[in-house]
Design a protein around this motif. Structure first.
Motif, short mmCIF file in Angstrom:
data_model
loop_
_atom_site.label_atom_id
_atom_site.label_comp_id
_atom_site.label_asym_id
_atom_site.label_seq_id
_atom_site.Cartn_x
_atom_site.Cartn_y
_atom_site.Cartn_z
N LEU A 118 -8.99 3.77 -0.59
CA LEU A 118 -7.75 2.91 -1.25
C LEU A 118 -8.17 2.60 -2.51
O LEU A 118 -9.38 2.40 -3.35
CB LEU A 118 -7.66 1.71 -0.69
CG LEU A 118 -6.76 1.32 0.97
CD1 LEU A 118 -6.68 0.63 0.93
CD2 LEU A 118 -5.29 2.68 0.92
N ALA B 91 -4.96 -2.55 4.99
CA ALA B 91 -3.62 -1.98 4.62
C ALA B 91 -2.84 -1.65 6.27
O ALA B 91 -1.69 -0.93 6.58
CB ALA B 91 -4.26 -0.75 3.98
N CYS C 218 0.39 -1.26 0.28
CA CYS C 218 0.18 -0.03 0.30
C CYS C 218 1.19 0.91 0.18
O CYS C 218 1.92 0.93 0.61
CB CYS C 218 -1.06 0.08 1.62
SG CYS C 218 -2.21 1.56 1.04
#
Length: 130
Positions: free
Chosen positions: A126, A65, A36
């Motif tokens: 994300l 993450a 990430c």
């Protein structure tokens, strides 16, 4: 966008590839299954990005993450720049920079060898690139 604007446009992420190339992925922790790229707002018009390796991945929940195994020392050596832009534009530019790197970057095969790669602000959604 006209040719004149393209010439005048600054590429604030021009050194991003060099920054990634300078990282050390060896030895890779066996628990890393995803990557990430975390984006931070460091003040007015100041941005930074770091890379973390995570021990999980889920398409349904971005909390994977948070399962950080390593930051590849990017917390002390993040990529930082100053740019007057909103967070949406910054995230889009970072997604493009990572996507470009994955096509021909020095460590693209290492990054693509894991289950997922994402880009996003640490307190936001994300964007899954792979």
């Amino acid at each position: 966008m006209g040719l004149f604007n393209k010439i005048k446009e600054k590429n604030y992420l021009a050194g991003f590839d060099n920054w990634l190339d300078s990282l050390s992925f060896e030895p890779m922790d066996d628990n890393v299954v995803s990557f990430c790229f975390n984006i931070y707002e460091d003040g007015v018009d100041k941005w930074s990005i770091e890379l973390v390796g995570c021990s999980s991945f889920s398409e349904d929940d971005d909390d994977w993450a948070c399962d950080e195994v390593t930051d590849f020392r990017t917390r002390e050596n993040n990529y930082a720049w100053t740019e007057k832009a909103n967070w949406e534009d910054i995230k889009e530019k970072c997604v493009k920079a990572v996507s470009k790197y994955l096509k021909n970057g020095k460590y693209s095969k290492i990054l693509q060898s894991k289950r997922a790669i994402a880009v996003g602000f640490v307190d936001g959604d994300l964007s899954i690139i792979k």
